[in-house]
Design a protein around this motif. Sequence first.
Motif, PDB file in Angstrom:
ATOM      1  N   MET A 184       0.835  -1.204   0.000  1.00  0.00           N
ATOM      2  CA  MET A 184       0.000   0.000   0.000  1.00  0.00           C
ATOM      3  C   MET A 184       0.872   1.257   0.000  1.00  0.00           C
ATOM      4  SD  MET A 184      -2.983  -1.360  -0.070  1.00  0.00           S
ATOM      5  CE  MET A 184      -3.619  -3.014   0.231  1.00  0.00           C
ATOM      6  N   ALA A 185       1.964   1.214   0.756  1.00  0.00           N
ATOM      7  CA  ALA A 185       2.873   2.360   0.783  1.00  0.00           C
ATOM      8  C   ALA A 185       3.473   2.618  -0.595  1.00  0.00           C
ATOM      9  CB  ALA A 185       3.984   2.123   1.805  1.00  0.00           C
ATOM     10  N   LEU A 186       3.696   1.557  -1.352  1.00  0.00           N
ATOM     11  CA  LEU A 186       4.227   1.702  -2.710  1.00  0.00           C
ATOM     12  C   LEU A 186       3.208   2.318  -3.667  1.00  0.00           C
ATOM     13  CD1 LEU A 186       6.043  -1.734  -3.016  1.00  0.00           C
ATOM     14  CD2 LEU A 186       7.162   0.496  -3.185  1.00  0.00           C
ATOM     15  N   GLY A 187       1.936   2.262  -3.288  1.00  0.00           N
ATOM     16  CA  GLY A 187       0.898   2.824  -4.146  1.00  0.00           C
ATOM     17  C   GLY A 187      -0.202   1.857  -4.503  1.00  0.00           C
ATOM     18  N   CYS A 188      -0.122   0.613  -4.009  1.00  0.00           N
ATOM     19  CA  CYS A 188      -1.186  -0.361  -4.263  1.00  0.00           C
ATOM     20  C   CYS A 188      -2.533   0.229  -3.869  1.00  0.00           C
ATOM     21  CB  CYS A 188      -0.905  -1.628  -3.457  1.00  0.00           C
ATOM     22  SG  CYS A 188      -2.227  -2.853  -3.473  1.00  0.00           S
ATOM     23  N   ASN A 189      -3.496   0.135  -4.764  1.00  0.00           N
ATOM     24  CA  ASN A 189      -4.852   0.641  -4.570  1.00  0.00           C
ATOM     25  C   ASN A 189      -4.936   2.168  -4.548  1.00  0.00           C
ATOM     26  OD1 ASN A 189      -7.354  -1.208  -4.171  1.00  0.00           O
ATOM     27  ND2 ASN A 189      -5.643  -2.360  -3.295  1.00  0.00           N
ATOM     28  N   SER A 190      -3.883   2.824  -4.996  1.00  0.00           N
ATOM     29  CA  SER A 190      -3.937   4.277  -5.149  1.00  0.00           C
ATOM     30  C   SER A 190      -4.642   4.632  -6.456  1.00  0.00           C
ATOM     31  CB  SER A 190      -2.521   4.852  -5.152  1.00  0.00           C
ATOM     32  OG  SER A 190      -2.534   6.229  -5.469  1.00  0.00           O
ATOM     33  N   ASP A 191      -5.262   5.807  -6.498  1.00  0.00           N
ATOM     34  CA  ASP A 191      -5.944   6.218  -7.727  1.00  0.00           C
ATOM     35  C   ASP A 191      -5.007   6.919  -8.704  1.00  0.00           C
ATOM     36  OD1 ASP A 191      -5.565   8.536  -6.321  1.00  0.00           O
ATOM     37  OD2 ASP A 191      -7.667   9.142  -6.291  1.00  0.00           O
ATOM     38  N   THR A 192      -3.723   7.051  -8.319  1.00  0.00           N
ATOM     39  CA  THR A 192      -2.730   7.657  -9.205  1.00  0.00           C
ATOM     40  C   THR A 192      -1.436   6.860  -9.157  1.00  0.00           C
ATOM     41  OG1 THR A 192      -1.935   9.120  -7.444  1.00  0.00           O
ATOM     42  CG2 THR A 192      -3.653   9.993  -8.904  1.00  0.00           C
ATOM     43  N   TYR A 193      -0.596   7.062 -10.159  1.00  0.00           N
ATOM     44  CA  TYR A 193       0.757   6.514 -10.144  1.00  0.00           C
ATOM     45  C   TYR A 193       1.729   7.627 -10.511  1.00  0.00           C
ATOM     46  CZ  TYR A 193       0.186   6.197 -15.250  1.00  0.00           C
ATOM     47  OH  TYR A 193      -0.041   6.487 -16.570  1.00  0.00           O
ATOM     48  N   PHE A 194       2.980   7.460 -10.100  1.00  0.00           N
ATOM     49  CA  PHE A 194       3.998   8.496 -10.267  1.00  0.00           C
ATOM     50  C   PHE A 194       4.929   8.104 -11.408  1.00  0.00           C
ATOM     51  CE2 PHE A 194       8.003  10.648  -9.258  1.00  0.00           C
ATOM     52  CZ  PHE A 194       7.565  11.929  -8.935  1.00  0.00           C
ATOM     53  N   LYS A 195       5.015   8.949 -12.417  1.00  0.00           N
ATOM     54  CA  LYS A 195       5.887   8.660 -13.552  1.00  0.00           C
ATOM     55  C   LYS A 195       6.347   9.972 -14.173  1.00  0.00           C
ATOM     56  CE  LYS A 195       6.119   6.026 -17.890  1.00  0.00           C
ATOM     57  NZ  LYS A 195       5.356   5.215 -18.867  1.00  0.00           N
ATOM     58  N   ASP A 196       7.631  10.004 -14.539  1.00  0.00           N
ATOM     59  CA  ASP A 196       8.211  11.188 -15.188  1.00  0.00           C
ATOM     60  C   ASP A 196       7.992  12.450 -14.362  1.00  0.00           C
ATOM     61  OD1 ASP A 196       8.981   9.577 -17.342  1.00  0.00           O
ATOM     62  OD2 ASP A 196       7.057   9.883 -18.353  1.00  0.00           O
ATOM     63  N   GLY A 197       8.109  12.303 -13.043  1.00  0.00           N
ATOM     64  CA  GLY A 197       8.031  13.459 -12.163  1.00  0.00           C
ATOM     65  C   GLY A 197       6.643  13.997 -11.913  1.00  0.00           C
ATOM     66  N   ALA A 198       5.608  13.262 -12.317  1.00  0.00           N
ATOM     67  CA  ALA A 198       4.242  13.760 -12.138  1.00  0.00           C
ATOM     68  C   ALA A 198       3.302  12.611 -11.796  1.00  0.00           C
ATOM     69  CB  ALA A 198       3.767  14.463 -13.407  1.00  0.00           C
ATOM     70  N   LEU A 199       2.171  12.956 -11.177  1.00  0.00           N
ATOM     71  CA  LEU A 199       1.135  11.978 -10.872  1.00  0.00           C
ATOM     72  C   LEU A 199       0.177  11.846 -12.048  1.00  0.00           C
ATOM     73  CD1 LEU A 199       0.258  12.905  -7.171  1.00  0.00           C
ATOM     74  CD2 LEU A 199       1.462  10.864  -7.962  1.00  0.00           C
ATOM     75  N   HIS A 200      -0.221  10.611 -12.327  1.00  0.00           N
ATOM     76  CA  HIS A 200      -1.136  10.339 -13.434  1.00  0.00           C
ATOM     77  C   HIS A 200      -2.318   9.522 -12.911  1.00  0.00           C
ATOM     78  CE1 HIS A 200       1.979  11.551 -16.389  1.00  0.00           C
ATOM     79  NE2 HIS A 200       2.808  10.995 -15.519  1.00  0.00           N
ATOM     80  N   PRO A 201      -3.524   9.762 -13.423  1.00  0.00           N
ATOM     81  CA  PRO A 201      -4.692   8.997 -12.965  1.00  0.00           C
ATOM     82  C   PRO A 201      -4.634   7.546 -13.441  1.00  0.00           C
ATOM     83  CG  PRO A 201      -5.288  10.433 -14.787  1.00  0.00           C
ATOM     84  CD  PRO A 201      -3.881  10.788 -14.422  1.00  0.00           C
ATOM     85  N   ALA A 202      -5.120   6.633 -12.592  1.00  0.00           N
ATOM     86  CA  ALA A 202      -5.117   5.207 -12.938  1.00  0.00           C
ATOM     87  C   ALA A 202      -6.522   4.624 -12.971  1.00  0.00           C
ATOM     88  CB  ALA A 202      -4.260   4.437 -11.929  1.00  0.00           C
ATOM     89  N   ALA A 203      -7.538   5.472 -12.923  1.00  0.00           N
ATOM     90  CA  ALA A 203      -8.919   4.992 -12.823  1.00  0.00           C
ATOM     91  C   ALA A 203      -9.308   4.098 -13.998  1.00  0.00           C
ATOM     92  CB  ALA A 203      -9.875   6.177 -12.723  1.00  0.00           C
ATOM     93  N   ALA A 204      -8.848   4.435 -15.191  1.00  0.00           N
ATOM     94  CA  ALA A 204      -9.233   3.654 -16.372  1.00  0.00           C
ATOM     95  C   ALA A 204      -8.706   2.228 -16.292  1.00  0.00           C
ATOM     96  CB  ALA A 204      -8.713   4.342 -17.636  1.00  0.00           C
ATOM     97  N   GLU A 205      -7.480   2.074 -15.805  1.00  0.00           N
ATOM     98  CA  GLU A 205      -6.901   0.731 -15.687  1.00  0.00           C
ATOM     99  C   GLU A 205      -7.632  -0.101 -14.633  1.00  0.00           C
ATOM    100  OE1 GLU A 205      -5.289   3.498 -15.962  1.00  0.00           O
ATOM    101  OE2 GLU A 205      -3.590   3.311 -17.339  1.00  0.00           O
ATOM    102  N   TYR A 206      -8.022   0.537 -13.527  1.00  0.00           N
ATOM    103  CA  TYR A 206      -8.820  -0.185 -12.529  1.00  0.00           C
ATOM    104  C   TYR A 206     -10.160  -0.610 -13.130  1.00  0.00           C
ATOM    105  CZ  TYR A 206      -5.739   1.085  -8.600  1.00  0.00           C
ATOM    106  OH  TYR A 206      -4.683   1.207  -7.740  1.00  0.00           O
ATOM    107  N   ALA A 207     -10.788   0.293 -13.870  1.00  0.00           N
ATOM    108  CA  ALA A 207     -12.085  -0.014 -14.473  1.00  0.00           C
ATOM    109  C   ALA A 207     -11.975  -1.190 -15.441  1.00  0.00           C
ATOM    110  CB  ALA A 207     -12.631   1.219 -15.187  1.00  0.00           C
ATOM    111  N   ALA A 208     -10.844  -1.278 -16.149  1.00  0.00           N
ATOM    112  CA  ALA A 208     -10.644  -2.392 -17.080  1.00  0.00           C
ATOM    113  C   ALA A 208     -10.577  -3.734 -16.352  1.00  0.00           C
ATOM    114  CB  ALA A 208      -9.366  -2.168 -17.887  1.00  0.00           C
ATOM    115  N   LEU A 209     -10.203  -3.695 -15.073  1.00  0.00           N
ATOM    116  CA  LEU A 209     -10.170  -4.909 -14.251  1.00  0.00           C
ATOM    117  C   LEU A 209     -11.487  -5.120 -13.508  1.00  0.00           C
ATOM    118  CD1 LEU A 209      -6.583  -4.500 -12.723  1.00  0.00           C
ATOM    119  CD2 LEU A 209      -7.290  -6.206 -14.413  1.00  0.00           C
ATOM    120  N   ASN A 210     -12.466  -4.271 -13.813  1.00  0.00           N
ATOM    121  CA  ASN A 210     -13.780  -4.338 -13.165  1.00  0.00           C
ATOM    122  C   ASN A 210     -13.669  -4.098 -11.661  1.00  0.00           C
ATOM    123  OD1 ASN A 210     -16.585  -4.590 -13.237  1.00  0.00           O
ATOM    124  ND2 ASN A 210     -16.507  -6.777 -12.721  1.00  0.00           N
ATOM    125  N   THR A 211     -12.820  -3.141 -11.296  1.00  0.00           N
ATOM    126  CA  THR A 211     -12.652  -2.797  -9.890  1.00  0.00           C
ATOM    127  C   THR A 211     -12.375  -1.305  -9.790  1.00  0.00           C
ATOM    128  OG1 THR A 211     -11.493  -3.388  -7.847  1.00  0.00           O
ATOM    129  CG2 THR A 211     -10.166  -3.302  -9.856  1.00  0.00           C
TER     130      THR A 211
END
Length: 453
Positions: free
Chosen positions: A331-358
């Motif tokens: 969880m500290a790494l970001g598991c179940n977070s609604d964003t991920y960190f890449k290239d110095g910025a936060l990006h939304p991950a909602a679409a990828e969760y939705a693709a997993l039906n969660t």
Amino acid sequence: MEKPVHFARLQQEESQGYDRKTIDYIHAAAQRGLYEIRGLGAKRRVPHFDDLLFLGASLSRYPLEGYREKCTTQTLLGTRFASKPVALDIPITIAGMSFGALSANVKEALGRAATAAGTSTTTGDGGMTQEERRSSKTLVYQCLPSRYGFNPDDVRRADAIEVVIGQGAKPGGGGMLLGQKVNPRVAAMRTLPAGVDQRSASRHPDWTGPDDLAIKIQELREITDWEKPIYVKVGATRTFNDVKLAVHAGADVVVIDGMQGGTAATQTCFIENVGIPTLAAVRQAVDALEDLNMKGQVQLIVSGGIRTGADVAKALALGADAVAIGQGVLMALGCNSDTYFKDGALHPAAAEYAALNTAPGYCHHCHTGKCPVGVTTQDAGLEQRLQPEEGARRVRNYLKTLNIELTTIARACGKQNVHHLEPEDLVALTVEAAAMARVPLAGTSWIPGLANV
């Protein structure tokens, strides 16, 4: 004729035996003819550390003054036979999680975080990665039933060895790594074909009981010239007997993993219905050590559902020498977070969760390899969503926070050393927790199952 009002209400009353969750399970089983596989740990409510409270100092106890009086957290593991026991700055370690279940970036991040926090991390099924060894000052190397990736040279390179008998999420069962996570590197380390589901054995191939465990421990000691501590890890079931047998076999450290422990993939029926709660297991383990007069000589590590500094403090108060954390670290790494960190910025991950039906906060799809935040994946693109530097920073901060919370509670109880916390510092909120932890029900002197004193 119109029905009475109370009949109308009954028509909307949910059955206790066949609630919506149970009906959905039956419908899915009838449609697919297969059981569910998922990751993480048990979702059912069981007695836990949340059901305990500390008795802070008042007139009858003298507290330590804030940050001006020190509270020691140094921890020494493996003092029984090893000539080089493991010395840690904090009693909070990172549990074993495999390369395969986790990405190479994550394994490196955990090594960096453990080193920065002054603690240890642990390998897992499938062997030791070079990134993990290079980044970890103190690395515990697991010897599992599958022996995937097991290498005597890596045993010598480790700082301690953990012989895994069972896991809290699935005691008596083996591991799973589905084919979509078995990339060429994972396959090569395990000497198995890529892209094919892998099942780990549920028992070690070269022993059938505790006498054979003693032989294996002796072999490991000879390989390491008696330098490295030998841990024995068991899933919490018949804890009292298992701890005794592990000690008789020669363990320096016993690791007890309660049913709230996590997994990368196993059957839901296993996760929710096998094993006992961590709270119940701790006192049984301590009883076994005390019965053998080995408390203090053989150290006890407790894992399974440890999330906060308060959880750590309660485990230590009940008799643990240290804890191991898996799911909390993810969880500290970001598991179940609604964003991920890449290239110095936060990006939304909602679409990828939705693709997993969660959705974030509900995801347990570690087994799919499609982790939206790049933690439990072998996909090259998804893996880049968690860089070792950022992951290490987050986990180090998490461990630091837990340690601050631990010492805050210990000071409030008047302890100059976190290892001085004791059952007398605790009370329980429920009868079940009081009976399992063997501490009084709050506001009483009653410990269920024991005669009143």
